[in-house]
Structures are given as structure tokens and as C-alpha cells.
Write a protein that holds these residues in place. Structure first.
Motif, PDB file in Angstrom:
ATOM      1  N   LYS A  41      42.345  75.419  41.419  1.00  0.00           N
ATOM      2  CA  LYS A  41      41.105  76.099  41.806  1.00  0.00           C
ATOM      3  C   LYS A  41      40.009  75.118  42.208  1.00  0.00           C
ATOM      4  O   LYS A  41      38.880  75.504  42.428  1.00  0.00           O
ATOM      5  CB  LYS A  41      40.625  76.976  40.659  1.00  0.00           C
ATOM      6  N   GLU A  42      40.355  73.832  42.315  1.00  0.00           N
ATOM      7  CA  GLU A  42      39.370  72.827  42.720  1.00  0.00           C
ATOM      8  C   GLU A  42      38.975  73.017  44.176  1.00  0.00           C
ATOM      9  O   GLU A  42      39.812  73.382  45.001  1.00  0.00           O
ATOM     10  CB  GLU A  42      39.958  71.421  42.592  1.00  0.00           C
ATOM     11  N   PRO A  43      37.717  72.727  44.503  1.00  0.00           N
ATOM     12  CA  PRO A  43      37.333  72.758  45.917  1.00  0.00           C
ATOM     13  C   PRO A  43      37.897  71.542  46.652  1.00  0.00           C
ATOM     14  O   PRO A  43      37.942  70.441  46.096  1.00  0.00           O
ATOM     15  CB  PRO A  43      35.796  72.717  45.882  1.00  0.00           C
ATOM     16  N   GLY A  44      38.349  71.759  47.854  1.00  0.00           N
ATOM     17  CA  GLY A  44      38.902  70.662  48.643  1.00  0.00           C
ATOM     18  C   GLY A  44      39.733  71.169  49.802  1.00  0.00           C
ATOM     19  O   GLY A  44      39.669  72.336  50.184  1.00  0.00           O
ATOM     20  N   MET A  45      40.550  70.265  50.328  1.00  0.00           N
ATOM     21  CA  MET A  45      41.354  70.562  51.514  1.00  0.00           C
ATOM     22  C   MET A  45      42.821  70.263  51.246  1.00  0.00           C
ATOM     23  O   MET A  45      43.156  69.261  50.606  1.00  0.00           O
ATOM     24  CB  MET A  45      40.864  69.695  52.689  1.00  0.00           C
ATOM     25  N   ASN A  61      54.405  76.498  50.701  1.00  0.00           N
ATOM     26  CA  ASN A  61      55.039  75.708  49.640  1.00  0.00           C
ATOM     27  C   ASN A  61      54.103  74.586  49.191  1.00  0.00           C
ATOM     28  O   ASN A  61      53.610  73.813  50.025  1.00  0.00           O
ATOM     29  CB  ASN A  61      56.331  75.073  50.167  1.00  0.00           C
ATOM     30  N   SER A  62      53.871  74.458  47.878  1.00  0.00           N
ATOM     31  CA  SER A  62      53.048  73.358  47.347  1.00  0.00           C
ATOM     32  C   SER A  62      53.594  72.012  47.765  1.00  0.00           C
ATOM     33  O   SER A  62      52.838  71.088  48.080  1.00  0.00           O
ATOM     34  CB  SER A  62      53.014  73.395  45.811  1.00  0.00           C
ATOM     35  N   VAL A  63      54.909  71.883  47.756  1.00  0.00           N
ATOM     36  CA  VAL A  63      55.550  70.603  48.049  1.00  0.00           C
ATOM     37  C   VAL A  63      55.312  70.142  49.486  1.00  0.00           C
ATOM     38  O   VAL A  63      55.432  68.964  49.791  1.00  0.00           O
ATOM     39  CB  VAL A  63      57.052  70.672  47.695  1.00  0.00           C
ATOM     40  N   ALA A  64      54.888  71.047  50.359  1.00  0.00           N
ATOM     41  CA  ALA A  64      54.593  70.693  51.743  1.00  0.00           C
ATOM     42  C   ALA A  64      53.139  70.244  51.914  1.00  0.00           C
ATOM     43  O   ALA A  64      52.743  69.867  53.015  1.00  0.00           O
ATOM     44  CB  ALA A  64      54.873  71.885  52.659  1.00  0.00           C
ATOM     45  N   LEU A  65      52.372  70.290  50.826  1.00  0.00           N
ATOM     46  CA  LEU A  65      50.945  70.010  50.889  1.00  0.00           C
ATOM     47  C   LEU A  65      50.548  68.789  50.066  1.00  0.00           C
ATOM     48  O   LEU A  65      51.238  68.415  49.114  1.00  0.00           O
ATOM     49  CB  LEU A  65      50.156  71.216  50.366  1.00  0.00           C
ATOM     50  N   ARG A  66      49.424  68.215  50.418  1.00  0.00           N
ATOM     51  CA  ARG A  66      48.763  67.167  49.631  1.00  0.00           C
ATOM     52  C   ARG A  66      47.305  67.613  49.516  1.00  0.00           C
ATOM     53  O   ARG A  66      46.633  67.778  50.534  1.00  0.00           O
ATOM     54  CB  ARG A  66      48.861  65.809  50.294  1.00  0.00           C
ATOM     55  N   PHE A  67      46.817  67.798  48.285  1.00  0.00           N
ATOM     56  CA  PHE A  67      45.455  68.256  48.062  1.00  0.00           C
ATOM     57  C   PHE A  67      44.496  67.087  47.973  1.00  0.00           C
ATOM     58  O   PHE A  67      44.767  66.106  47.277  1.00  0.00           O
ATOM     59  CB  PHE A  67      45.374  69.093  46.782  1.00  0.00           C
ATOM     60  N   LYS A  68      43.382  67.209  48.667  1.00  0.00           N
ATOM     61  CA  LYS A  68      42.319  66.204  48.603  1.00  0.00           C
ATOM     62  C   LYS A  68      41.056  66.908  48.108  1.00  0.00           C
ATOM     63  O   LYS A  68      40.490  67.754  48.815  1.00  0.00           O
ATOM     64  CB  LYS A  68      42.078  65.570  49.972  1.00  0.00           C
ATOM     65  N   PRO A  69      40.616  66.565  46.879  1.00  0.00           N
ATOM     66  CA  PRO A  69      39.409  67.209  46.325  1.00  0.00           C
ATOM     67  C   PRO A  69      38.185  66.931  47.186  1.00  0.00           C
ATOM     68  O   PRO A  69      38.081  65.881  47.831  1.00  0.00           O
ATOM     69  CB  PRO A  69      39.246  66.561  44.949  1.00  0.00           C
ATOM     70  N   LYS A  70      37.257  67.896  47.164  1.00  0.00           N
ATOM     71  CA  LYS A  70      36.009  67.753  47.892  1.00  0.00           C
ATOM     72  C   LYS A  70      35.184  66.654  47.227  1.00  0.00           C
ATOM     73  O   LYS A  70      35.054  66.617  46.005  1.00  0.00           O
ATOM     74  CB  LYS A  70      35.237  69.082  47.872  1.00  0.00           C
ATOM     75  N   LYS A  71      34.626  65.781  48.044  1.00  0.00           N
ATOM     76  CA  LYS A  71      33.782  64.706  47.512  1.00  0.00           C
ATOM     77  C   LYS A  71      32.415  65.276  47.196  1.00  0.00           C
ATOM     78  O   LYS A  71      31.835  65.982  48.007  1.00  0.00           O
ATOM     79  CB  LYS A  71      33.677  63.553  48.512  1.00  0.00           C
ATOM     80  N   HIS A  72      31.882  64.937  46.041  1.00  0.00           N
ATOM     81  CA  HIS A  72      30.575  65.481  45.618  1.00  0.00           C
ATOM     82  C   HIS A  72      29.450  64.565  45.955  1.00  0.00           C
ATOM     83  O   HIS A  72      29.477  63.428  46.030  1.00  0.00           O
ATOM     84  CB  HIS A  72      30.583  65.754  44.121  1.00  0.00           C
TER      85      HIS A  72
END
Length: 182
Positions: free
Chosen positions: A83-87, A171-182
Motif C-alpha cells: 500500500k506504499e505510494p510509488g511506481m 503478476n508481482s514477479v513482473a514488476l519492480r516497485f519504487k517507493p515515492k520519494k518524500h
């Protein structure tokens, strides 16, 4: 019929050499409630990697899903409950694909998004995805692939929340999450 014709036009563009046409957990968020296929601009491909190069770059599970059109088991993905904000970016080429702002709990067992990053109304020409017809299971489905490297990401279905009514089941495995910089 119009959707099929637009998809076929996109396939013809992809054939030019070196060019491509532009899924119940406690996850909170919006509840599930059809978009048009993306029209397509042209984008230069990254150099294609060989099968062995992809196997060296990716984990076996990432390779199976993204390069062999596999699927991770439902409720197993690391981003299902994120649920973190990001891309969310493509695990293969790092293209931005989906914003956390459009993520919702569909109850299907895979991360779900109501639209791709860069969508403007029903226009997906500025997104990092392509839609393709998929009849591999004897069903008419729409596959979602990365526009840059053609990695298989998942599928899109017409049973998502408004206003688009779409559910990108990825699929989660097809993704890489990058958190939003604050």
C-alpha cells in the motif's frame, strides 16, 4: 469489432524491424466495479536479448512469467498487499508501468490496477504497455505486455472499478516497485 480492428492495426505497426507500436486478500483500497485498446505511437525497441541473456538477468520465476507468458500462483506475489505510494516498473527493462494511486484490491490474488501510468481518458498512447489478443486457454482474453521489452505482465479484464471499468491483473514477479520519494 472496433476494438479488434484497433488491435490489428497495432500489430501491423509492431512488425517493422526494430520498432514496436506504442489478477481475496485483505488488501483494502477500492472495490472492484472496459477500456478501449491503446491506439499506438511508435517507440524504438531496446536491443533484444537472447534467451540465455534473459535467463542470466532474471530469476527463474521472473523469466517464466515475463518471457514464457507464465503466471505466479494467486496470493503469492510480494506486491499484492503493498500500500506504499510509488511506481511499479517493468522488472525486465525498468519502464514505469503502473502508479500505486491506481492500485486496488480486486480479491483475485494478483495486484490489480484500474489503469496504466500515462493513461489520459481512454488514450493509452503515452503508457508503457501494449494490449494483445490472447486465446491460449481457449478463452478470449487481453494480454498486457511491456511496450519497451515486450515482457508478459498479465491480463486486463472489463470488471474493474469506475470510471474505466478495467482491471489490470498483473503478476508481482513482473514488476519492480519504487517507493515515492518524500
Amino acid at each position: 469489432m472496433a476494438r479488434l480492428l484497433r488491435a490489428l492495426r497495432g500489430l501491423a505497426l509492431r512488425e517493422a524491424p526494430g520498432w514496436t507500436a506504442r489478477g481475496r486478500a485483505d488488501c483494502g483500497g477500492l472495490r472492484a466495479g472496459a477500456g478501449s485498446p491503446q491506439a499506438g505511437s511508435l517507440t524504438k525497441h531496446q536491443p533484444a536479448l537472447s534467451k540465455s541473456e534473459w535467463q542470466k538477468k532474471l530469476t527463474p520465476e521472473q523469466f517464466h512469467v515475463t518471457r514464457e507468458k507464465g503466471t505466479e500462483p494467486p496470493f503469492s506475489g510480494i506486491y499484492l498487499n503493498n500500500k506504499e505510494p510509488g511506481m511499479y516498473h517493468c522488472v525486465c527493462c525498468d519502464s514505469p508501468l503502473f502508479s500505486s494511486e491506481k492500485k486496488f484490491c480486486s480479491g483475485t490474488g494478483w495486484p490489480s490496477f484500474s489503469e496504466a501510468h500515462g493513461t489520459s481518458g481512454s488514450d493509452e498512447s503515452n503508457t508503457g504497455i501494449l494490449r494483445r489478443a490472447d486465446t491460449s486457454l481457449g478463452l478470449a482474453r487481453t494480454e498486457v505486455v511491456c511496450k519497451q521489452c515486450e515482457a508478459h505482465l498479465g491480463h486486463v479484464f472489463p470488471d474493474g472499478p469506475g470510471p474505466s471499468g478495467q482491471r489490470f491483473c498483473i503478476n508481482s514477479v513482473a514488476l519492480r516497485f519504487k517507493p515515492k520519494k518524500h
